[in-house]
Motif scaffolding. Sequence first.
Motif, PDB file in Angstrom:
ATOM      1  N   GLU A   1     -51.216  75.755  11.639  1.00 25.93           N
ATOM      2  CA  GLU A   1     -51.527  75.698  12.993  1.00 25.93           C
ATOM      3  C   GLU A   1     -50.899  74.561  13.728  1.00 25.93           C
ATOM      4  O   GLU A   1     -50.354  73.658  12.916  1.00 25.93           O
ATOM      5  N   ILE A   2     -50.637  74.459  15.012  1.00 23.53           N
ATOM      6  CA  ILE A   2     -50.035  73.292  15.530  1.00 23.53           C
ATOM      7  C   ILE A   2     -50.993  72.366  16.004  1.00 23.53           C
ATOM      8  O   ILE A   2     -51.846  72.697  16.581  1.00 23.53           O
ATOM      9  N   ILE A   3     -50.569  71.151  15.684  1.00 27.05           N
ATOM     10  CA  ILE A   3     -51.454  69.991  16.268  1.00 27.05           C
ATOM     11  C   ILE A   3     -50.869  69.608  17.279  1.00 27.05           C
ATOM     12  O   ILE A   3     -49.753  69.047  17.558  1.00 27.05           O
ATOM     13  N   SER A   4     -51.791  69.620  18.355  1.00 27.30           N
ATOM     14  CA  SER A   4     -51.285  69.193  19.842  1.00 27.30           C
ATOM     15  C   SER A   4     -51.343  67.590  19.811  1.00 27.30           C
ATOM     16  O   SER A   4     -50.311  66.828  20.638  1.00 27.30           O
ATOM     17  N   LYS A   5     -52.223  66.851  19.275  1.00 33.82           N
ATOM     18  CA  LYS A   5     -52.104  65.312  19.190  1.00 33.82           C
ATOM     19  C   LYS A   5     -51.868  64.793  17.756  1.00 33.82           C
ATOM     20  O   LYS A   5     -52.940  64.427  16.929  1.00 33.82           O
ATOM     21  N   PRO A   6     -50.646  64.630  17.292  1.00 37.86           N
ATOM     22  CA  PRO A   6     -50.599  64.037  15.788  1.00 37.86           C
ATOM     23  C   PRO A   6     -51.191  62.656  15.737  1.00 37.86           C
ATOM     24  O   PRO A   6     -50.942  61.884  16.690  1.00 37.86           O
ATOM     25  N   MET A   7     -51.749  62.472  14.416  1.00 35.22           N
ATOM     26  CA  MET A   7     -52.104  60.913  14.159  1.00 35.22           C
ATOM     27  C   MET A   7     -52.232  60.736  12.792  1.00 35.22           C
ATOM     28  O   MET A   7     -52.543  61.961  11.796  1.00 35.22           O
ATOM     29  N   ASP A   8     -51.821  59.786  12.283  1.00 32.54           N
ATOM     30  CA  ASP A   8     -51.490  59.622  10.793  1.00 32.54           C
ATOM     31  C   ASP A   8     -51.626  57.993  10.683  1.00 32.54           C
ATOM     32  O   ASP A   8     -51.609  57.257  11.685  1.00 32.54           O
ATOM     33  N   LEU A   9     -51.730  57.713   9.202  1.00 35.29           N
ATOM     34  CA  LEU A   9     -51.960  56.311   9.045  1.00 35.29           C
ATOM     35  C   LEU A   9     -50.852  55.271   9.648  1.00 35.29           C
ATOM     36  O   LEU A   9     -50.897  54.200   9.978  1.00 35.29           O
ATOM     37  N   GLN A  10     -49.405  55.949   9.310  1.00 32.13           N
ATOM     38  CA  GLN A  10     -48.207  55.301   9.748  1.00 32.13           C
ATOM     39  C   GLN A  10     -48.313  54.830  11.256  1.00 32.13           C
ATOM     40  O   GLN A  10     -48.214  53.683  11.807  1.00 32.13           O
ATOM     41  N   GLU A  11     -48.699  55.873  12.036  1.00 28.63           N
ATOM     42  CA  GLU A  11     -49.014  55.710  13.308  1.00 28.63           C
ATOM     43  C   GLU A  11     -50.001  54.997  13.963  1.00 28.63           C
ATOM     44  O   GLU A  11     -49.976  53.865  14.641  1.00 28.63           O
ATOM     45  N   ILE A  12     -51.041  54.765  13.074  1.00 23.40           N
ATOM     46  CA  ILE A  12     -52.155  53.899  13.423  1.00 23.40           C
ATOM     47  C   ILE A  12     -51.723  52.274  13.118  1.00 23.40           C
ATOM     48  O   ILE A  12     -51.994  51.546  13.688  1.00 23.40           O
ATOM     49  N   GLY A  13     -50.861  52.260  11.949  1.00 25.43           N
ATOM     50  CA  GLY A  13     -50.341  51.089  11.550  1.00 25.43           C
ATOM     51  C   GLY A  13     -49.432  50.634  12.878  1.00 25.43           C
ATOM     52  O   GLY A  13     -49.283  49.485  13.043  1.00 25.43           O
ATOM     53  N   ASN A  14     -48.631  51.506  13.103  1.00 22.96           N
ATOM     54  CA  ASN A  14     -47.650  51.156  14.457  1.00 22.96           C
ATOM     55  C   ASN A  14     -48.403  50.584  15.571  1.00 22.96           C
ATOM     56  O   ASN A  14     -48.190  49.623  16.104  1.00 22.96           O
ATOM     57  N   LYS A  15     -49.515  51.141  16.036  1.00 22.50           N
ATOM     58  CA  LYS A  15     -50.399  50.762  17.145  1.00 22.50           C
ATOM     59  C   LYS A  15     -51.110  49.547  16.779  1.00 22.50           C
ATOM     60  O   LYS A  15     -51.211  48.595  17.665  1.00 22.50           O
ATOM     61  N   ILE A  16     -51.252  49.071  15.588  1.00 27.35           N
ATOM     62  CA  ILE A  16     -52.004  48.013  15.274  1.00 27.35           C
ATOM     63  C   ILE A  16     -50.994  46.851  15.366  1.00 27.35           C
ATOM     64  O   ILE A  16     -51.053  45.552  16.132  1.00 27.35           O
ATOM     65  N   SER A  17     -49.778  46.910  15.037  1.00 27.32           N
ATOM     66  CA  SER A  17     -48.712  46.128  15.100  1.00 27.32           C
ATOM     67  C   SER A  17     -48.297  45.613  16.592  1.00 27.32           C
ATOM     68  O   SER A  17     -47.857  44.760  16.874  1.00 27.32           O
ATOM     69  N   LYS A  18     -48.462  46.894  17.392  1.00 24.61           N
ATOM     70  CA  LYS A  18     -48.142  46.647  18.903  1.00 24.61           C
ATOM     71  C   LYS A  18     -49.424  46.187  19.764  1.00 24.61           C
ATOM     72  O   LYS A  18     -49.223  46.148  20.818  1.00 24.61           O
ATOM     73  N   TYR A  19     -50.432  46.018  18.857  1.00 22.64           N
ATOM     74  CA  TYR A  19     -51.631  45.610  19.670  1.00 22.64           C
ATOM     75  C   TYR A  19     -52.243  46.483  20.895  1.00 22.64           C
ATOM     76  O   TYR A  19     -52.599  46.063  21.797  1.00 22.64           O
ATOM     77  N   SER A  20     -52.113  47.796  20.459  1.00 19.82           N
ATOM     78  CA  SER A  20     -52.390  48.748  21.388  1.00 19.82           C
ATOM     79  C   SER A  20     -53.804  49.269  21.410  1.00 19.82           C
ATOM     80  O   SER A  20     -54.254  49.683  22.576  1.00 19.82           O
ATOM     81  N   TYR A  21     -54.446  48.666  20.574  1.00 20.93           N
ATOM     82  CA  TYR A  21     -56.028  48.890  20.283  1.00 20.93           C
ATOM     83  C   TYR A  21     -56.557  47.713  21.306  1.00 20.93           C
ATOM     84  O   TYR A  21     -56.579  46.625  20.672  1.00 20.93           O
ATOM     85  N   LYS A  22     -57.489  48.044  22.465  1.00 19.65           N
ATOM     86  CA  LYS A  22     -58.037  47.189  23.120  1.00 19.65           C
ATOM     87  C   LYS A  22     -59.581  47.198  22.675  1.00 19.65           C
ATOM     88  O   LYS A  22     -60.369  46.119  22.901  1.00 19.65           O
ATOM     89  N   THR A  23     -59.898  48.299  21.994  1.00 19.58           N
ATOM     90  CA  THR A  23     -61.256  48.346  21.624  1.00 19.58           C
ATOM     91  C   THR A  23     -61.369  48.831  19.977  1.00 19.58           C
ATOM     92  O   THR A  23     -60.557  49.536  19.875  1.00 19.58           O
ATOM     93  N   ALA A  24     -62.505  48.595  19.583  1.00 20.50           N
ATOM     94  CA  ALA A  24     -62.798  49.017  18.027  1.00 20.50           C
ATOM     95  C   ALA A  24     -63.148  50.619  18.297  1.00 20.50           C
ATOM     96  O   ALA A  24     -62.788  51.209  17.200  1.00 20.50           O
ATOM     97  N   ASP A  25     -63.682  50.980  19.460  1.00 17.22           N
ATOM     98  CA  ASP A  25     -63.961  52.604  19.473  1.00 17.22           C
ATOM     99  C   ASP A  25     -62.525  53.281  19.618  1.00 17.22           C
ATOM    100  O   ASP A  25     -62.581  54.268  18.858  1.00 17.22           O
ATOM    101  N   ALA A  26     -61.650  52.810  20.110  1.00 19.79           N
ATOM    102  CA  ALA A  26     -60.405  53.282  20.276  1.00 19.79           C
ATOM    103  C   ALA A  26     -59.670  53.334  18.765  1.00 19.79           C
ATOM    104  O   ALA A  26     -59.046  54.536  18.417  1.00 19.79           O
ATOM    105  N   PHE A  27     -60.038  52.624  17.831  1.00 18.24           N
ATOM    106  CA  PHE A  27     -59.290  52.540  16.828  1.00 18.24           C
ATOM    107  C   PHE A  27     -60.013  53.585  15.955  1.00 18.24           C
ATOM    108  O   PHE A  27     -59.185  54.160  15.180  1.00 18.24           O
TER     109      PHE A  27
END
Length: 155
Positions: A1-27
């Motif tokens: 199947e096609i994944i419309s919103k891909p997410m993996d550990l590397q992308e989560i790590g990138n978002k952490i590095s860029k301080y993209s998470y404003k809340t723990a719930d978003a994390f």
Amino acid sequence: EIISKPMDLQEIGNKISKYSYKTADAFVADFELMKNNAIKFNGADTIIANEATSIYDYVKKEVADNKAKFNAMEEAVEDQMSGSKKRKKLSKGNKSSSPKAKAAATDKGSTSRTADVVLDGITTTVDLGDISATDFNFDDGDDSDSEDSVLGKIR
């Protein structure tokens, strides 16, 4: 199947590095998305789906167990982002919290100075040392900001 919103550990790590998470719930939501994508793409009873589920369950539990800390951090981030500042109550013996007043009140006869530094609502007193022994004369007519010029002024 096609994944419309891909997410993996590397992308989560990138978002952490860029301080993209404003809340723990978003994390946590990104870990849930990663888990759901793994199940959707690989099937519910696969090793990858089970690992993604285990990771999600662990992150969700750790965030829940530390929710009070996350709430305090989120509040501090919100205060910084909105430009508002929380004022700590001054202690009874100190009527002013400005660095100059603090230095004068701390050590009237000495040249050792302190300054209060506030970061994320936490006040820390920093010892600036003996500042009278150093002659910082930056007004010698040279407007150059080159490294040699600045270092020459300090030496």
